[in-house]
Design an enzyme around this catalytic site. Structure first.
Site, PDB file in Angstrom:
ATOM      1  CG  ASP A 235      -7.575   6.059   3.220  1.00 18.85           C
ATOM      2  OD1 ASP A 235      -8.946   6.139   3.174  1.00 18.85           O
ATOM      3  OD2 ASP A 235      -7.824   5.188   3.673  1.00 18.85           O
TER       4      ASP A 235
HETATM    5  C1  BGC Z   1     -11.689   4.918   5.067  1.00 16.81           C
HETATM    6  C2  BGC Z   1     -11.161   4.141   2.957  1.00 16.81           C
HETATM    7  C3  BGC Z   1     -13.021   4.869   2.202  1.00 16.81           C
HETATM    8  C4  BGC Z   1     -12.803   6.340   2.257  1.00 16.81           C
HETATM    9  C5  BGC Z   1     -13.465   7.089   1.113  1.00 16.81           C
HETATM   10  C6  BGC Z   1     -11.192   6.634   4.266  1.00 16.81           C
HETATM   11  O1  BGC Z   1     -11.751   7.066   6.135  1.00 16.81           O
HETATM   12  O2  BGC Z   1      -9.981   4.454   4.782  1.00 16.81           O
HETATM   13  O3  BGC Z   1     -11.958   3.300   3.231  1.00 16.81           O
HETATM   14  O4  BGC Z   1     -12.641   3.962   1.096  1.00 16.81           O
HETATM   15  O5  BGC Z   1     -12.436   6.816   3.832  1.00 16.81           O
HETATM   16  O6  BGC Z   1     -14.656   7.039   1.681  1.00 16.81           O
END
Ligand code: BGC
Length: 745
Positions: free
Chosen positions: A228
């Site tokens: 993530d």
């Molecule tokens: C989120 C993800 C997301 C990523 C990119 C993170 O903060 O948890 O779900 O895909 O950011 O934006």
């Protein structure tokens, strides 16, 4: 472009492939590999305008269709619809030069308070897995990659970057992992995204058991694992655990090189990670780019999805639908009718191609005899407004029916934090109560991503339509349902409790001191409420329609080794076309529950004309009956009977049939600490022990009619060494050796 083999790359080039080149791109390894472009997701493409220069850029993305988020799509219980939406997402991704969609999110709704529940499908792993797999299949049908997230046990936003989700092995296997497992095995996603949190003390991004042993070795995942955004804490430990790609980059690739040179990291692991990045690029690079997409058709698809997902919770005396041709006065009350809340807040936020609201849609759809009046009733900042309240009451007083649009304002729920209450804003409830005091017919239309309290005010509404966050075409979709052009067909994928204190995770959520203990274990959602007979506001699986259905002729037929076919007939006994969601649960009748009272093992949505019948069919396998054994670390099927239930919700079971399984044939190995009862019940142990006891003149010990047998059965064999009946530790060791030599495994 011809892609290099990892053996053609230097260590530095391989290391550079294991982190991105920018927030949304994989590495080009100095121009040797094309970069793949990644974008959120999951309910629309959030392709950031590269010129905006804003790393978070939540509101600055190129317009794309804002389909209903997972809470809503899940409530349709329609996998084919999810597949079609996946394909539409892929078409838009391809037109926007996006190679991988960062979704779906399939975490379990453990507590209704989780601020990100709008991005997840259900409290139930089967619903989450089936809907997630369909979305992945749809996305990948056009060659665009899907990235399933957040692996794993990311069930809250509080402290999400540090908290340790402490979960026992059986609960992990039966509740938190099956959706991921199903998607990996059935839909073969190109990528998986790790969660931020720790699982039992180990960060998901550094968890070798999770990323390598389970995901790759056991489930056969052959794609790429990415972090993530910002979930990597230790580059070397992550890579060693099986994480291929750090996103976004932290400029620390030289740590990988240094660790290899120092002998702390096997270069083969770097090569394997680089190869997986190249493989992802190989999978997506030749997908033909599209010039654009049919904006109208995708908007219509978003409308269909919102329509299929809204749940009619209550409809006293057929209050809904309204007749669009009738001579009537209808007051449309609530700011949400004019300013819709249609998606959640955070990284999934999509800039829609257009936006419809219910007030405009209702006006466009009713005939000339219907008079509509609008009053906002309240503001979205939660501050009571006496003038707006008075205006709403005046409009309601003149109306035959009031449609009251209530919900959670944007700031009430979001990625990044959890709610602390299920309550709707107090000023909204005040408006509802005042309106219902002057208007006899009140229907509430809800807009919210997480479940809200309805029990404290539902007496003030004859009908409640839960619209969730319905996406950009939600306004029109809700009008379709309110005016009866379509019958509601959504069902709850999450129980609506009577009180927050009734929710199973209440005593543990969201944890303290860096730990959140999943103390309720497998008893999540209806598994808790139904096992303990806790009264709920509306049960899992519930949802009314404008028609009625009957369920008949349940048949369970064994088709082989622990496989069955289940068939039942569903009939539309009402007077109009409508959909029913037929739900199959498996129950085990146990005096002291060691497992939930029943669990969903199949569902299918059927559309039937008035009077029409359809035979629906489900396949069951041993896995549907299995429990995870933490002692043997495998699935076990115990011999015995079970009940197949067919229902319209977890509390509305219409048909039941008993069936039996011979079990999986696995026999637990006996040892010195196995109890006398376990020895006697074992296919070889009873004989081996019985012969010994006979020789020792103590055969009475094992006789089932002995008065002591109840007491003795629970005692481990080795403990009998002090009883002077010839079962010395040496003898027990001999018996163990004898039984292990003869046991069949
Ligand atoms: C989120 C993800 C997301 C990523 C990119 C993170 O903060 O948890 O779900 O895909 O950011 O934006």
């Amino acid at each position: 472009m011809n892609l290099p083999a990892p053996s053609d790359l230097t260590l530095a080039e391989k290391a550079s492939l294991t982190s991105g080149d920018s927030t949304w791109e994989t590495s080009a390894a100095g121009g040797r590999v094309p970069a793949a472009v990644l974008a959120d997701g999951p309910h629309g493409i959030r392709r950031q305008d590269p010129a905006s220069g804003d790393a978070l850029g939540l509101r600055h993305s190129v317009p794309a269709t804002c389909f209903p988020p997972a809470v809503t799509l899940g409530s349709s219980w329609d996998a084919e619809l999810a597949r079609r939406i996946g394909a539409a997402l892929a078409a838009e991704a391809s037109a926007l030069d996006v190679h991988v969609v960062l979704g779906p999110g399939v975490n379990i709704k453990r507590s209704p308070l989780c601020g990100r529940n709008f991005e997840y499908f259900s409290e139930d792993p089967l619903v989450s897995g089936v809907m997630g797999a369909a979305l992945v299949t749809g996305i990948q049908s056009l060659g665009v990659g899907a990235c399933v997230k957040h692996f794993a046990v990311n069930n809250q936003e509080t402290d999400r970057m540090r908290v340790s989700a402490d979960v026992d092995e059986r609960t992990l296997r039966e509740i938190y992992l099956p959706a991921f497992e199903r998607i990996v095995r059935e839909a073969r996603p190109y990528a998986v995204m790790t969660s931020y949190n720790k699982i039992n003390g180990v960060y998901a991004s550094e968890n070798r058991w999770l990323l390598t042993e389970l995901l790759r070795e056991e489930w056969g995942f052959d794609g790429l694992v990415m972090s993530d955004w910002g979930a990597v804490n230790d580059r070397v430990a992550s890579l060693a655990a099986g994480l291929d790609l750090e996103m976004p980059p932290t400029g620390t690739d030289e740590r990988i090189v240094a660790a290899v040179r120092a002998g702390d990291l096997d270069e083969e692991l770097v090569t394997a990670a680089a190869e997986r990045v190249i493989q992802l690029v190989r999978r997506v690079q030749d997908v033909p780019r599209r010039d654009g997409w049919d904006v109208d058709a995708h908007h219509e698809l978003a409308r269909e999805a919102a329509r299929s997902a809204a749940v009619l919770l209550k409809n006293d005396d057929g209050l809904l639908p309204l007749d669009p041709g009738a001579a009537q006065h209808v007051a449309v009350i609530g700011e949400f009718a004019r300013t819709p809340r249609y998606q959640g807040h955070g990284s999934s936020h999509v800039v829609p191609t257009r936006l419809e609201n219910s007030w405009d849609a209702l006006r466009a759809a009713v005939g000339p005899a219907t008079e509509l009046a609008f009053a906002p009733g309240f503001t979205l900042d939660g501050k009571p407004d006496a003038a707006l309240l008075a205006e709403a009451v005046a409009a309601a007083r003149r109306a035959d029916t009031a449609l009251v649009f209530l919900g959670l304002p944007d700031q009430a729920e979001s990625e990044g934090y959890d709610r602390t209450t299920l309550a709707l804003p107090a000023d909204q409830i005040e408006v509802l109560r005042a309106v219902s005091a002057v208007c006899p017919r009140v229907a509430v239309v809800l807009a919210n991503g997480g479940v809200v309290d309805v029990a404290s005010w539902r007496d003030a509404a004859g009908a409640i339509l839960e619209g969730w966050l319905p996406g950009q075409a939600g306004g029109a979709a809700l009008a379709d349902l309110l005016l009866g052009f379509h019958s509601p067909s959504g069902r709850l994928t999450e129980t609506i409790p009577l009180r927050l204190a009734d929710t199973p995770a209440h005593l543990h959520f969201p944890g303290t001191d860096g730990h959140v203990v999943h103390g309720e274990g497998r008893y999540v959602g209806y598994r808790h409420y139904d096992t303990l007979d806790v009264e709920v506001a509306y049960p899992f699986g519930h949802g009314l329609s404008y028609s009625r259905f009957s369920h008949t002729d349940l048949e369970v037929t064994g088709t082989g080794d622990n496989t069955w076919t289940v068939e039942a007939t569903v009939t539309n006994t009402g007077d109009r076309f409508a959909h029913e969601v037929v739900q199959l649960y498996i129950a085990f009748d146990e005096e002291a529950p060691s497992r939930p009272r029943h669990e969903l093992r199949g569902f299918t949505k059927v559309g039937l004309a008035a009077g029409e019948s359809r035979r629906v069919s489900f396949a069951l396998t041993g896995r549907d009956l299995a429990r995870w054994s933490p002692s043997r670390h495998c699935w076990r099927v115990d011999p015995g009977t079970f009940t197949v239930e067919i229902g319209a919700s977890s509390r509305d079971i219409r048909l039941r049939a008993e069936a039996a399984t011979p079990g999986d044939g696995l026999v637990d190995e006996l040892g010195p600490m196995s109890t006398l009862g376990e020895w006697l019940d074992h296919p070889d142990g009873g004989r081996v022990l019985g012969e010994h006891l006979k020789r020792a003149g103590a055969a009475g010990l094992a006789r089932e009619d002995s008065p002591l047998i109840g007491l003795a059965r629970g005692i481990p064999l080795i403990k009998f060494s002090t009883f002077g009946i010839g079962l010395s530790p040496g003898t027990v060791a001999e018996l163990v050796a004898a039984v292990r030599g003869t046991a069949t495994h």
